[in-house]
Design an enzyme around this catalytic site. Structure first.
Site, PDB file in Angstrom:
ATOM      1  N   TRP A   8       0.826  -1.217   0.000  1.00  0.00           N
ATOM      2  CA  TRP A   8       0.000   0.000   0.000  1.00  0.00           C
ATOM      3  C   TRP A   8       0.853   1.257   0.000  1.00  0.00           C
ATOM      4  O   TRP A   8       0.353   2.359   0.066  1.00  0.00           O
ATOM      5  CB  TRP A   8      -0.926   0.008   1.216  1.00  0.00           C
ATOM      6  CG  TRP A   8      -0.231  -0.335   2.501  1.00  0.00           C
ATOM      7  CD1 TRP A   8       0.419   0.533   3.325  1.00  0.00           C
ATOM      8  CD2 TRP A   8      -0.112  -1.622   3.093  1.00  0.00           C
ATOM      9  NE1 TRP A   8       0.939  -0.140   4.400  1.00  0.00           N
ATOM     10  CE2 TRP A   8       0.621  -1.476   4.285  1.00  0.00           C
ATOM     11  CE3 TRP A   8      -0.551  -2.915   2.736  1.00  0.00           C
ATOM     12  CZ2 TRP A   8       0.925  -2.540   5.119  1.00  0.00           C
ATOM     13  CZ3 TRP A   8      -0.248  -3.967   3.568  1.00  0.00           C
ATOM     14  CH2 TRP A   8       0.479  -3.780   4.740  1.00  0.00           C
ATOM     15  N   GLU A  46      -4.611   0.657   6.871  1.00  0.00           N
ATOM     16  CA  GLU A  46      -4.577   1.180   8.240  1.00  0.00           C
ATOM     17  C   GLU A  46      -5.668   0.560   9.105  1.00  0.00           C
ATOM     18  O   GLU A  46      -5.440   0.266  10.272  1.00  0.00           O
ATOM     19  CB  GLU A  46      -4.691   2.706   8.232  1.00  0.00           C
ATOM     20  CG  GLU A  46      -3.416   3.402   7.807  1.00  0.00           C
ATOM     21  CD  GLU A  46      -2.220   3.025   8.676  1.00  0.00           C
ATOM     22  OE1 GLU A  46      -2.381   2.765   9.882  1.00  0.00           O
ATOM     23  OE2 GLU A  46      -1.102   2.960   8.134  1.00  0.00           O
ATOM     24  N   THR A  53      -3.718  -6.038  13.861  1.00  0.00           N
ATOM     25  CA  THR A  53      -2.860  -7.181  13.564  1.00  0.00           C
ATOM     26  C   THR A  53      -1.539  -6.685  12.987  1.00  0.00           C
ATOM     27  O   THR A  53      -1.330  -5.493  12.828  1.00  0.00           O
ATOM     28  CB  THR A  53      -3.595  -8.145  12.599  1.00  0.00           C
ATOM     29  OG1 THR A  53      -2.803  -9.310  12.441  1.00  0.00           O
ATOM     30  CG2 THR A  53      -3.811  -7.509  11.237  1.00  0.00           C
ATOM     31  N   TYR A 100      -7.570   7.881  14.818  1.00  0.00           N
ATOM     32  CA  TYR A 100      -6.296   7.330  14.359  1.00  0.00           C
ATOM     33  C   TYR A 100      -6.292   7.177  12.838  1.00  0.00           C
ATOM     34  O   TYR A 100      -5.342   7.599  12.157  1.00  0.00           O
ATOM     35  CB  TYR A 100      -6.004   5.971  15.014  1.00  0.00           C
ATOM     36  CG  TYR A 100      -4.814   5.336  14.358  1.00  0.00           C
ATOM     37  CD1 TYR A 100      -3.526   5.718  14.719  1.00  0.00           C
ATOM     38  CD2 TYR A 100      -4.965   4.433  13.302  1.00  0.00           C
ATOM     39  CE1 TYR A 100      -2.413   5.204  14.074  1.00  0.00           C
ATOM     40  CE2 TYR A 100      -3.864   3.915  12.648  1.00  0.00           C
ATOM     41  CZ  TYR A 100      -2.589   4.301  13.037  1.00  0.00           C
ATOM     42  OH  TYR A 100      -1.498   3.807  12.385  1.00  0.00           O
ATOM     43  N   ASP A 103      -0.415   5.423  17.439  1.00  0.00           N
ATOM     44  CA  ASP A 103      -0.979   4.123  17.826  1.00  0.00           C
ATOM     45  C   ASP A 103      -0.095   3.544  18.938  1.00  0.00           C
ATOM     46  O   ASP A 103       0.774   4.229  19.474  1.00  0.00           O
ATOM     47  CB  ASP A 103      -1.070   3.179  16.624  1.00  0.00           C
ATOM     48  CG  ASP A 103       0.299   2.812  16.071  1.00  0.00           C
ATOM     49  OD1 ASP A 103       1.318   3.326  16.582  1.00  0.00           O
ATOM     50  OD2 ASP A 103       0.365   2.007  15.124  1.00  0.00           O
ATOM     51  N   CYS A 116      18.041   8.765  22.725  1.00  0.00           N
ATOM     52  CA  CYS A 116      17.030   8.031  23.494  1.00  0.00           C
ATOM     53  C   CYS A 116      17.307   8.074  24.998  1.00  0.00           C
ATOM     54  O   CYS A 116      18.281   7.493  25.482  1.00  0.00           O
ATOM     55  CB  CYS A 116      16.964   6.589  22.998  1.00  0.00           C
ATOM     56  SG  CYS A 116      15.687   5.630  23.835  1.00  0.00           S
ATOM     57  N   THR A 172     -10.894  -9.563  23.962  1.00  0.00           N
ATOM     58  CA  THR A 172     -10.194  -8.439  24.589  1.00  0.00           C
ATOM     59  C   THR A 172     -10.619  -8.256  26.044  1.00  0.00           C
ATOM     60  O   THR A 172      -9.780  -8.029  26.912  1.00  0.00           O
ATOM     61  CB  THR A 172     -10.505  -7.131  23.834  1.00  0.00           C
ATOM     62  OG1 THR A 172     -10.385  -7.386  22.457  1.00  0.00           O
ATOM     63  CG2 THR A 172      -9.565  -6.027  24.244  1.00  0.00           C
TER      64      THR A 172
HETATM   65 FE1  SF4 Z   1      13.749   2.171  21.069  1.00  0.00          FE
HETATM   66 FE2  SF4 Z   1      16.218   1.427  21.788  1.00  0.00          FE
HETATM   67 FE3  SF4 Z   1      15.824   3.108  19.763  1.00  0.00          FE
HETATM   68 FE4  SF4 Z   1      15.385   3.903  22.251  1.00  0.00          FE
HETATM   69  S1  SF4 Z   1      17.355   3.285  21.380  1.00  0.00           S
HETATM   70  S2  SF4 Z   1      14.076   4.290  20.472  1.00  0.00           S
HETATM   71  S3  SF4 Z   1      14.558   2.040  23.146  1.00  0.00           S
HETATM   72  S4  SF4 Z   1      15.191   0.949  19.868  1.00  0.00           S
END
Ligand code: SF4
Length: 343
Positions: free
Chosen positions: A24, A43, A49, A126, A144, A212, A297
């Site tokens: 898609w 979507e 799933t 969404y 999501d 991160c 669910t």
């Molecule tokens: Fe996810 Fe690890 Fe990337 Fe952080 S560093 S966004 S926890 S995959």
């Protein structure tokens, strides 16, 4: 403090090089926009799933119904049959409602804004955001469960779910700009699906690892923080497998409203928490052949299976093999149990 411009550029560069090829999609950087019908259909399927599970359904749907007008013209029962195995049948009903709204009220053309999409019957927040971003390159905030997880980790959000949801939505929204919003939404989806995976994030291969904050804590997989779960209630009931001399099985059309609404099913009692005893739907030589378990669910279900070889009754009769392919999973399990006892 995360440097948003640099985070965006790292993720979009990765997407340019590593975007998944999906039926898609158009490739990143392509001047051709994807077909809104295909984006919308994918979507809706993907909300419940995974890509590998949804893809054969998507290919089959688009072969049978290549346009939204073709889908809008389908009989409800045919669509429900084609949807079996994708779960959450309310989404299939919404799918049809939306297809008919686009075909009847919009000349078969999807509105090209999030607000316009949201005004369609059967389209939720969404889906409207996802279609606006992916099909029309609108700067929509597409959030999501995958995106929530990525945000919770990137920003090391300590608030437990589901209370953290508004914060996660706000954090995701702050990363959306007018630059390549469709690719941005899909890059986040790809990151969540292939790298920042639920149980085992592959941080060593992550294009945004240097930003991160979850990774910096040493335990990124701890995010999103989970609230203690309430136990899922257990319901019980009885279902009847009736086979006639032509080896057909008796089915009923379930009421439109409610669980598995509008689907074909085996005759069954109500499903209650205190146990439900109900009379058989037709006179027969009934045998108990055990029970099957199924998890929905909001509750777990144990169904006692009773079998009989009889004829008559106000049923829809169908060859057993066809029924096994058509019925929702809970009834397929019960049918298999019943037929194996009748062999
Ligand atoms: Fe996810 Fe690890 Fe990337 Fe952080 S560093 S966004 S926890 S995959």
């Amino acid at each position: 403090m995360i440097d948003v411009a640099s985070l965006r550029s790292d993720l979009l560069d990765w997407y340019d090089a590593r975007a998944r090829t999906l039926p898609w999609r158009t490739p990143p950087g392509s001047t051709e926009r994807p077909d809104p019908y295909r984006v919308w259909l994918s979507e809706v399927m993907l909300q419940q799933t995974t890509v590998p599970h949804a893809t054969p359904y998507f290919l089959s749907f688009t072969e049978r119904w290549p346009t939204v007008q073709a889908l809008a013209a389908v009989e409800d029962g045919d669509l429900m049959g084609a949807w079996a195995g994708l779960g959450y049948y309310a989404r299939a009903r919404n799918l049809l409602t939306c297809a008919r709204a686009v075909a009847d009220d919009h000349g078969g053309v999807f509105p090209d804004t999030e607000v316009g999409l949201l005004s369609l019957s059967g389209v939720g927040a969404y889906t409207a955001a996802a279609v606006a971003a992916i099909a029309f390159d609108r700067p929509a905030n597409v959030v999501d469960g995958n995106v929530e997880r990525v945000m919770a980790r990137l920003f090391a959000v300590e608030t437990p779910m589901p209370g953290a949801k508004p914060d996660l939505r706000r954090l995701a929204g702050a990363l959306v700009t007018g630059h390549r919003p469709g690719d941005w939404a899909q890059a986040l989806m790809d990151l969540g699906a292939t790298v920042c995976r639920p149980r085992s994030p592959v941080c060593g291969a992550c294009p945004v690892a240097r930003h991160c904050e979850g990774l910096a804590t040493g335990r990124p997989e701890r995010f999103p923080v989970k609230a203690t779960k309430a136990a899922r209630p257990r319901r019980t009931g009885t279902t009847w497998v009736i086979r006639d001399a032509a080896r057909r099985v008796a089915l009923v059309r379930r009421p439109t409203n409610g669980l598995l609404g509008g689907m074909l099913g085996l005759p069954t009692s109500d499903w209650g928490e205190g146990g439900v005893d109900a009379p058989a739907p037709v006179t027969g030589d009934w045998r108990d052949v055990g029970s099957i378990d199924h998890v929905f669910t909001h509750f777990s279900l144990t169904l006692t299976v009773r079998v009989s070889e009889t004829a008559g009754g106000d049923f829809i009769w169908m060859a057993a093999d066809d029924a096994a392919r058509t019925l929702p999973t809970v009834f397929t399990k019960a049918l298999r149990r019943g037929l194996s006892a009748l062999e």
